[in-house]
Design an enzyme around this catalytic site. Structure first.
Site, PDB file in Angstrom:
ATOM      1  N   ASP A 213       6.155 -10.769  -2.885  1.00 53.31           N
ATOM      2  CA  ASP A 213       4.772 -10.461  -3.243  1.00 53.31           C
ATOM      3  C   ASP A 213       4.195 -11.553  -4.152  1.00 53.31           C
ATOM      4  O   ASP A 213       3.039 -11.949  -4.012  1.00 53.31           O
ATOM      5  CB  ASP A 213       4.691  -9.108  -3.945  1.00 53.31           C
ATOM      6  CG  ASP A 213       5.187  -7.972  -3.065  1.00 53.31           C
ATOM      7  OD1 ASP A 213       4.962  -8.031  -1.840  1.00 53.31           O
ATOM      8  OD2 ASP A 213       5.806  -7.034  -3.601  1.00 53.31           O
ATOM      9  N   HIS A 240       6.371  -2.293  -4.093  1.00 52.73           N
ATOM     10  CA  HIS A 240       6.587  -3.284  -3.030  1.00 52.73           C
ATOM     11  C   HIS A 240       6.152  -2.724  -1.685  1.00 52.73           C
ATOM     12  O   HIS A 240       6.850  -2.852  -0.687  1.00 52.73           O
ATOM     13  CB  HIS A 240       8.064  -3.696  -3.011  1.00 52.73           C
ATOM     14  CG  HIS A 240       8.379  -4.786  -2.028  1.00 52.73           C
ATOM     15  ND1 HIS A 240       7.769  -6.022  -2.047  1.00 52.73           N
ATOM     16  CD2 HIS A 240       9.246  -4.821  -0.986  1.00 52.73           C
ATOM     17  CE1 HIS A 240       8.245  -6.767  -1.072  1.00 52.73           C
ATOM     18  NE2 HIS A 240       9.139  -6.062  -0.404  1.00 52.73           N
TER      19      HIS A 240
END
Length: 376
Positions: A213, A240
């Site tokens: 990310d 996530h």
């Protein structure tokens, strides 16, 4: 042959045979057996405790750490194994999977880098793969396919993570665990429950890998700013998956400002980065190469911190008191024992505060799903 009388005096008579020449064939066989043992280890390797550099048994090898990749034959596992073989801090690299490990092991082991590579195949060899490891990286599990969310993977991957973590608890309870298997928002709580039941839980040593990310955020922000991604650092907090991924664009380094349209575009693209790859691959896989890169980057950060490097800070999904949730991704300071300090969120703008509330609602459901799986 031509005479050498004019070149040098005749050689002295050969020495009398000693026991040394007789040992040469035996020494060669020992060397061959030692090399073969790297690919076909004995089922009961010597027990080793503690997190400390291990001398590499490869000729000329430097000290380093023992690392295991669980799920090494998969789409993430193969490139991740290659990247960890390149890491000079790794002295021994154990590759485990339920299929195809011998081929991956043979392939990776031919790279002329320091780490000694050993392969392990199937549940019967899991304990041998884990014994004495300092760092365990877990990308095992099924990948996402078009139309699937990370939660769609839960029922399959939850059981896989539970079994692997039971092996960690038994064979290397002091190892630092980097968990990649999706859905990370739920699998990290599952791993924590496994370790609690085994009496080995140390929250500092269990880290969910959210580095991809951050990598995506750095890349996409760099594209907007027209600069090198290496010069960009975007904190990404929360979880996530989807809206739980919250890039803190107000805290971007180097400091800069974005228009509301840029903030909306960047946030949505970072949150949907995995879906972007799944759809682009059109059924041929998910984000495997970029995930392997991110996992290797985070693994390297853990190894540098274990070595004693100071100031190693990365985002990770860990046990946390930053919010009311038991797990949350934020910046952590890594050290010899893992996540030694969970850093605060810092100042948030109105857009980020609203995003945080959305993230927490979905994240709590995912966390509870993992806990419920272990308690049923």
């Amino acid at each position: 042959p031509p005479s050498r009388a004019n070149c040098s005096p005749p050689p002295p008579p050969p020495p009398q045979p000693t026991s040394q020449p007789a040992m040469q064939p035996d020494s060669a066989s020992h060397r061959i057996a030692r090399v073969a043992a790297h690919l076909s280890p004995s089922p009961r390797p010597q027990m080793e405790e503690g997190v400390r550099p291990a001398p590499c048994r490869a000729k000329g090898g430097a000290p380093g750490f023992k690392v295991a990749v669980l799920g090494a034959a998969g789409g993430i596992g193969q490139p991740l194994s290659l990247l960890m073989k390149l890491n000079p801090l790794v002295s021994v690299l154990h590759l485990y999977d339920v299929v195809n490990t011998p081929g991956v092991t043979a392939d990776v082991s031919h790279m002329d880098t320091t780490a000694v590579v050993r392969g392990f195949l199937g549940p019967n060899q899991l304990e041998a793969a884990l014994t004495g490891m300092d760092l365990v990286i877990i990308p095992a599990g099924l990948p996402r396919k078009p139309g699937m969310t990370r939660d769609d993977l839960f029922n399959k991957n939850a059981g896989i993570v539970r079994s692997l973590c039971e092996g960690v608890a038994k064979c290397c309870p002091n190892a630092i665990v980097n968990l990649i298997s999706n859905p990370v928002n739920s699998t990290v709580p599952i791993a924590a429950e496994v370790f609690k039941k085994a009496g080995t839980y140390d929250p500092k040593r269990l880290l969910g890998v959210t580095t991809l990310d951050v990598a995506r955020a750095n890349t996409f922000v760099a594209e907007v700013l027209g600069i090198d991604p290496k010069d960009v650092n975007v904190p990404v907090v929360g979880g996530h998956a989807g809206v739980t991924i919250l890039p803190l664009l107000s805290q971007v380094h180097p400091p800069c400002s974005f228009t509301p349209d840029e903030i909306s575009y960047l946030t949505k693209r970072i949150q949907n980065g995995g879906t972007e790859v799944v759809e682009a691959k059109a059924g041929a896989g998910s984000a495997t190469l970029s995930m392997a890169f991110a996992a290797a980057k985070f693994g390297d950060a853990c190894l540098r911190a274990m070595r004693g490097d100071a100031g190693v800070v990365e985002c990770s999904y860990v046990a946390s008191a930053v919010t009311e949730l038991p797990f949350f991704a934020t910046k952590v300071r890594l050290g010899r024992a893992g996540a030694e300090e969970v850093l605060p969120l810092g100042p948030l703008n109105d857009f980020e505060r609203a995003g945080l509330e959305m993230a927490k609602k979905e994240l709590m459901e995912s966390i509870q799903k993992g806990i419920d799986f272990m308690n049923k």
